[in-house]
Every structure is written in C-alpha cells, then in structure tokens.
Design a protein around this motif. Structure first.
Motif, PDB file in Angstrom:
ATOM      1  N   GLY A  89       0.796  -1.207   0.000  1.00  0.00           N
ATOM      2  CA  GLY A  89       0.000   0.000   0.000  1.00  0.00           C
ATOM      3  C   GLY A  89       0.832   1.262   0.000  1.00  0.00           C
ATOM      4  O   GLY A  89       2.050   1.233  -0.165  1.00  0.00           O
ATOM      5  N   ASP A  90       0.174   2.383   0.195  1.00  0.00           N
ATOM      6  CA  ASP A  90       0.783   3.704   0.150  1.00  0.00           C
ATOM      7  C   ASP A  90       1.559   3.959   1.444  1.00  0.00           C
ATOM      8  O   ASP A  90       0.984   3.938   2.532  1.00  0.00           O
ATOM      9  CB  ASP A  90      -0.320   4.750  -0.015  1.00  0.00           C
ATOM     10  CG  ASP A  90       0.217   6.166  -0.146  1.00  0.00           C
ATOM     11  OD1 ASP A  90       1.445   6.361  -0.024  1.00  0.00           O
ATOM     12  OD2 ASP A  90      -0.603   7.074  -0.360  1.00  0.00           O
ATOM     13  N   PRO A  91       2.873   4.204   1.347  1.00  0.00           N
ATOM     14  CA  PRO A  91       3.654   4.474   2.565  1.00  0.00           C
ATOM     15  C   PRO A  91       3.103   5.641   3.382  1.00  0.00           C
ATOM     16  O   PRO A  91       3.205   5.641   4.610  1.00  0.00           O
ATOM     17  CB  PRO A  91       5.050   4.787   2.023  1.00  0.00           C
ATOM     18  CG  PRO A  91       5.101   4.152   0.680  1.00  0.00           C
ATOM     19  CD  PRO A  91       3.711   4.215   0.140  1.00  0.00           C
ATOM     20  N   ALA A  92       2.513   6.626   2.708  1.00  0.00           N
ATOM     21  CA  ALA A  92       1.989   7.799   3.403  1.00  0.00           C
ATOM     22  C   ALA A  92       0.827   7.446   4.320  1.00  0.00           C
ATOM     23  O   ALA A  92       0.521   8.187   5.266  1.00  0.00           O
ATOM     24  CB  ALA A  92       1.555   8.858   2.396  1.00  0.00           C
ATOM     25  N   GLN A  93       0.178   6.325   4.072  1.00  0.00           N
ATOM     26  CA  GLN A  93      -0.917   5.875   4.929  1.00  0.00           C
ATOM     27  C   GLN A  93      -0.456   4.791   5.907  1.00  0.00           C
ATOM     28  O   GLN A  93      -0.827   4.794   7.085  1.00  0.00           O
ATOM     29  CB  GLN A  93      -2.068   5.351   4.073  1.00  0.00           C
ATOM     30  CG  GLN A  93      -2.704   6.398   3.187  1.00  0.00           C
ATOM     31  CD  GLN A  93      -3.814   5.834   2.314  1.00  0.00           C
ATOM     32  OE1 GLN A  93      -4.183   4.668   2.436  1.00  0.00           O
ATOM     33  NE2 GLN A  93      -4.359   6.667   1.431  1.00  0.00           N
ATOM     34  N   GLN A 116       7.558  11.685  -6.974  1.00  0.00           N
ATOM     35  CA  GLN A 116       6.703  10.818  -6.176  1.00  0.00           C
ATOM     36  C   GLN A 116       7.353  10.485  -4.837  1.00  0.00           C
ATOM     37  O   GLN A 116       6.700  10.512  -3.788  1.00  0.00           O
ATOM     38  CB  GLN A 116       6.389   9.531  -6.935  1.00  0.00           C
ATOM     39  CG  GLN A 116       5.508   8.568  -6.148  1.00  0.00           C
ATOM     40  CD  GLN A 116       5.155   7.314  -6.949  1.00  0.00           C
ATOM     41  OE1 GLN A 116       5.025   7.355  -8.166  1.00  0.00           O
ATOM     42  NE2 GLN A 116       5.005   6.201  -6.262  1.00  0.00           N
ATOM     43  N   GLU A 117       8.634  10.174  -4.870  1.00  0.00           N
ATOM     44  CA  GLU A 117       9.346   9.807  -3.657  1.00  0.00           C
ATOM     45  C   GLU A 117       9.491  10.995  -2.698  1.00  0.00           C
ATOM     46  O   GLU A 117       9.437  10.828  -1.470  1.00  0.00           O
ATOM     47  CB  GLU A 117      10.718   9.243  -4.015  1.00  0.00           C
ATOM     48  CG  GLU A 117      10.671   7.883  -4.682  1.00  0.00           C
ATOM     49  CD  GLU A 117      10.329   7.905  -6.166  1.00  0.00           C
ATOM     50  OE1 GLU A 117      10.304   6.835  -6.789  1.00  0.00           O
ATOM     51  OE2 GLU A 117      10.097   9.011  -6.710  1.00  0.00           O
ATOM     52  N   ALA A 122       7.026  14.237   2.211  1.00  0.00           N
ATOM     53  CA  ALA A 122       6.234  15.399   2.619  1.00  0.00           C
ATOM     54  C   ALA A 122       4.939  14.958   3.305  1.00  0.00           C
ATOM     55  O   ALA A 122       4.512  15.562   4.300  1.00  0.00           O
ATOM     56  CB  ALA A 122       5.921  16.269   1.408  1.00  0.00           C
ATOM     57  N   ALA A 123       4.327  13.883   2.791  1.00  0.00           N
ATOM     58  CA  ALA A 123       3.093  13.380   3.392  1.00  0.00           C
ATOM     59  C   ALA A 123       3.346  12.823   4.791  1.00  0.00           C
ATOM     60  O   ALA A 123       2.528  13.006   5.703  1.00  0.00           O
ATOM     61  CB  ALA A 123       2.478  12.308   2.493  1.00  0.00           C
ATOM     62  N   LEU A 308      18.696  16.591  -8.087  1.00  0.00           N
ATOM     63  CA  LEU A 308      18.867  17.516  -6.975  1.00  0.00           C
ATOM     64  C   LEU A 308      18.758  18.961  -7.442  1.00  0.00           C
ATOM     65  O   LEU A 308      18.263  19.834  -6.725  1.00  0.00           O
ATOM     66  CB  LEU A 308      20.223  17.293  -6.298  1.00  0.00           C
ATOM     67  CG  LEU A 308      20.385  16.023  -5.455  1.00  0.00           C
ATOM     68  CD1 LEU A 308      21.815  15.928  -4.926  1.00  0.00           C
ATOM     69  CD2 LEU A 308      19.396  15.996  -4.300  1.00  0.00           C
ATOM     70  N   GLN A 309      19.208  19.208  -8.663  1.00  0.00           N
ATOM     71  CA  GLN A 309      19.203  20.565  -9.195  1.00  0.00           C
ATOM     72  C   GLN A 309      17.832  20.981  -9.722  1.00  0.00           C
ATOM     73  O   GLN A 309      17.366  22.095  -9.455  1.00  0.00           O
ATOM     74  CB  GLN A 309      20.236  20.681 -10.317  1.00  0.00           C
ATOM     75  CG  GLN A 309      20.364  22.088 -10.910  1.00  0.00           C
ATOM     76  CD  GLN A 309      21.333  22.118 -12.083  1.00  0.00           C
ATOM     77  OE1 GLN A 309      21.392  21.184 -12.873  1.00  0.00           O
ATOM     78  NE2 GLN A 309      22.104  23.194 -12.188  1.00  0.00           N
ATOM     79  N   HIS A 310      17.164  20.096 -10.462  1.00  0.00           N
ATOM     80  CA  HIS A 310      15.962  20.507 -11.202  1.00  0.00           C
ATOM     81  C   HIS A 310      14.662  19.875 -10.708  1.00  0.00           C
ATOM     82  O   HIS A 310      13.590  20.382 -11.011  1.00  0.00           O
ATOM     83  CB  HIS A 310      16.138  20.178 -12.686  1.00  0.00           C
ATOM     84  CG  HIS A 310      17.205  20.979 -13.360  1.00  0.00           C
ATOM     85  ND1 HIS A 310      17.067  22.320 -13.639  1.00  0.00           N
ATOM     86  CD2 HIS A 310      18.439  20.624 -13.797  1.00  0.00           C
ATOM     87  CE1 HIS A 310      18.167  22.762 -14.234  1.00  0.00           C
ATOM     88  NE2 HIS A 310      19.018  21.755 -14.338  1.00  0.00           N
ATOM     89  N   GLY A 311      14.740  18.754 -10.014  1.00  0.00           N
ATOM     90  CA  GLY A 311      13.546  18.161  -9.432  1.00  0.00           C
ATOM     91  C   GLY A 311      12.432  17.896 -10.423  1.00  0.00           C
ATOM     92  O   GLY A 311      12.633  17.309 -11.492  1.00  0.00           O
ATOM     93  N   VAL A 312      11.233  18.394 -10.102  1.00  0.00           N
ATOM     94  CA  VAL A 312      10.034  18.069 -10.868  1.00  0.00           C
ATOM     95  C   VAL A 312      10.093  18.587 -12.301  1.00  0.00           C
ATOM     96  O   VAL A 312       9.378  18.080 -13.182  1.00  0.00           O
ATOM     97  CB  VAL A 312       8.786  18.615 -10.138  1.00  0.00           C
ATOM     98  CG1 VAL A 312       8.738  20.137 -10.219  1.00  0.00           C
ATOM     99  CG2 VAL A 312       7.513  17.986 -10.678  1.00  0.00           C
TER     100      VAL A 312
END
Length: 439
Positions: A89-93, A116-117, A122-123, A308-312
């Motif tokens: 399942g979702d680690p955030a839950q 996503q990671e 953040a969650a 690390l520099q540009h992310g999303v």
C-alpha cells in the motif's frame, strides 16, 4: 545481534527500506541503529496502479527480482536477530499507522530526489512524523563536489572534467551496523495484521533462457548476497579489462558488467563497485576499459545530481528545454510496446524486453530513439514503459536517458536520433540478434 541495554532509554523508531535493500554501506540504516532503542524494519510494496499511459507501474520481472532481494535482506536481518515487515500500500498511509501502533515518532530512510518519492516524505511529515532521510545512492558525496548542486554543469563532459580535475574521491563503503536494536514488543501483533507473505511471487514465471540477465539462475538472483558474488566473479575473471570493447554487445551475460539490477534496488552500492574496481586496478593494472566503468558510474551520478538541481522540472513535457509539448500516437505506442512496429531490430529489442525484463544499453537507445523520432510518440510514455518492464529500472537514469534521447535535457544537441540502418550494420550485421527474438 541485539543491544537490549539501550532499548529502555532510546526511542522506538522505524527504518523504511526504499531502494537500499542492503545492510552494508547504508548510512541511513547505521543512523537508525545508532539512535533507536527498538527498531521496526519495513518495506512497502506499492499498489499495482496504472499510469496515464495505461501502463502498469511494474512488471512480473521486476516484482520477482525485488521480492528475491527482499527475501535475501530478510535472511540477513534474521541472522542478526531481527525481522523485515513487508506490507502493501501507500507508505503515506501505512507508515503513520505503524508508527502509532508502536509509539514511534521518527522514520529513517534514504532520500530519493524524484517527485513521487519526495511527495511521500512530505506526506509523512504532514502526518506529524519526523523523517530523517539520508542521501546515499550516489557514488560521490554531493558535499565534496567542486560546485554546489544548483551549479551542476549543463553538460556531462564538463561535470566529469571538473570532478576529475578536482580529484574528488568517493567515500569508502561502510560496514554493516555492528548491532541491530531489538524489534518493538508489539512486532508479532503487527506482523499478524499487516505482513505480506515474504519471498518470491510463486505465480511469476522465470525469464526466457536467452536472457542477458537470467534472474531465474542462482548467480543472477536478487539480493545483496548474489550481488556480492557477482561483483567478485566479474573482477576475478578480469572482464573489466575488456568492458569498453564489449559494452555495446546485444546479447549475453558477459558483454557488460550487469551490476545495474542490483544497483537499482540497492542490493549493491555504487561505492562497493568503485572499491572493487580500484582494488582490481591496483592488482592487475588500469586501462581504458576499467576507466570506462568509472565513466559510467559518473553518468549514473550525473543523473542523480540533475534531480537535486531541477527536481520536478525533469518530468514536465518539455523537460528542461523550450520545446513545445511532444506529439503522441497511441496506436504507434501500442505497436512499439508489443514489438509490432515492422522494424526487425526494434521489434526484436522490444520482444526481449517484454520477455526478460532486460535490454542492452545499445538497444535501449535504439528503441527509444525510434519511438520518439520515427514514431512521433511522447518520450514520457516510453519512460513509463521502461519503468514497468526493466528489472534494473532506476528513476534517475531512466528519466535522464529519455530526456537525453528526446533532446529535452541539458545536452546542447537536439536529442539523439539513431540511424537504424547504421545500427543494424554495426551491431547485428548477420541478423543473429534479430533471429533470436523474431516473433
């Protein structure tokens, strides 16, 4: 072994394994062991969701390899008196619920700089947990680079030149923790409620016999034990001295290092590879082939530092370029996925990928170029298919290489369009590979 004396004074914590399925050379794990009185080891299997391209997140091949790696990890933890809790399942839950059940407020894990990671961490923090995430998947320590992460050179060659001119040396691999904190007292109750049955999925069929990475064979099994054995035999057989000459091969187990599946899931660290490489060179001499292994490790790092520099931004349609949104032809994409394009070399490559979960680097570039530049499809769809199929899927390298092919990364040239006829002449002139995977 346990250190029960510290358990009464130090807090209960969770160690969340992500893409670091090993005990050796794992700084985040060592930090957890140093600060926890009781420590719960958890791995979260993601749900089998489908991407926007109607492509599953993972394939039977990668599921098999990761589960084999987890089984090996569980055996190693068991030998030190602990256990691994595998959940789905979702680690955030799931992780906040587990933390509440054992009275933990801190989670240790590796840092992964992909969208996503990053959102997962953040969650967890939004749920009130303290997350101590350690950057540890690169060969080089970002703090030792001769520039800050936001000043990463736009071209790989410039990055490599600065690293080599600055004589930047990777840290030595760390030993596994000397002691492992005991499990939380409630572990048995947790396991009864949450645990998946560990081990390899019984309904997953082994890869085809012609695979260049035959993971059904013991020598190519998932996990740190097989990874360490493969690393030793690769250098013991002096294959490193011929790597540059053979690395563009299309089929076979020895034309390339085959470190990538273990590197991708973290059963093997890049620093362990580098240490073995330098030991080999000290005993047997360096040449252009041993240098090229270092060169490829630097490429792997470059794609990590790019995140690390540009992310999303690396995941947008235009990537880092000013190009407009890419086109897409769903029926062409489907034909490519299913090895039905009509181009024999491309179809052979896609057939091998689908049957085995592996494909040579040369063919990865060829089939990616064909999808983007000949079929006019969205590079992100191709990246999603590789994510689903590849045993050695690595979020950094996958995204970086697709951006490179599509001309939407940092490279100053407008992508890499491979001349298919030239590739056939140079790499499969007698049609051996095409016949091997003809449908």
């Amino acid at each position: 072994m346990h250190d029960d004396s510290a358990a009464t004074s130090a807090p209960t914590r969770i160690y969340w394994f992500r893409n670091d399925l090993r005990l050796e050379d794992n700084p985040a794990l060592r930090a957890a062991c140093a600060h926890a009185g009781h420590l719960l080891f958890v791995y979260c299997h993601g749900s089998a969701d489908v991407t926007r391209w109607n492509v599953p997140r993972t394939s039977r091949h990668r599921q098999h390899f990761v589960r084999a790696s987890l089984a090996d990890l569980a055996r190693q933890l068991g030998a030190q008196g602990s256990q691994l809790l595998e959940v789905e399942g979702d680690p955030a839950q799931i992780l906040p619920a587990l933390a509440q059940a054992i009275g933990a407020t801190t989670i240790h894990c590796e840092k992964i700089a992909a969208p996503q990671e990053t959102d997962e961490l953040a969650a967890l923090r939004a749920a009130g947990l303290t997350v101590q995430a350690v950057w540890q998947s690169s060969l080089l320590d970002p703090a030792t680079l001769p520039f800050s992460p936001d000043a990463l050179p736009d071209v790989f060659t410039n990055f490599r030149t600065l690293v080599e001119r600055g004589q930047v040396v990777p840290p030595a691999p760390l030993a596994r923790p000397g002691t492992i904190p005991p499990l939380p007292p409630a572990f048995a109750t947790l396991a009864a409620r949450w645990a998946l049955a560990p081990g390899v999925c019984a309904d997953i069929q082994p890869a085809a016999a012609a695979s260049s990475f035959p993971y059904a064979q013991a020598a190519f099994d998932g996990g740190a034990t097989a990874a360490a054995a493969h690393l030793r035999q690769y250098f013991d057989r002096a294959l490193a001295h011929t790597y540059k000459r053979t690395r563009n091969g299309l089929t076979g187990v020895d034309y390339s290092t085959k470190f990538s599946p273990w590197l991708a899931c973290g059963a093997l660290s890049a620093r362990a590879v580098y240490a073995a490489l330098r030991t080999f060179e000290a005993s047997h001499g360096a040449n252009d082939s041993t240098y090229w292994i270092w060169f490829e490790l630097l490429w792997r790092d470059y794609f990590r530092f790019l995140h690390l520099q540009h992310g999303v931004a690396l995941y947008r349609a235009g990537g880092l370029s000013s190009l407009g949104p890419p086109g897409h032809v769903p029926r062409q994409f489907e034909a490519w996925c299913q090895a039905r394009t009509g181009e024999a070399l491309v179809d052979a490559g896609m057939a091998e990928l689908n049957a085995t979960g592996y494909l040579s680097n040369r063919l990865r570039q060829i089939v990616a170029s064909y999808l983007v530049h000949d079929l006019g499809c969205d590079w992100r769809a191709g990246a999603a298919w590789f994510e689903a199929q590849l045993i050695d899927y690595d979020v950094y390298s996958n995204q970086g290489n697709w951006l490179y092919i599509a001309g939407r990364g940092t490279d100053p040239r407008n992508g890499r369009r491979f001349n298919l006829e030239k590739q056939v002449r140079e790499h499969d002139p007698d049609g051996v590979y095409r016949r091997l995977w003809a449908r």
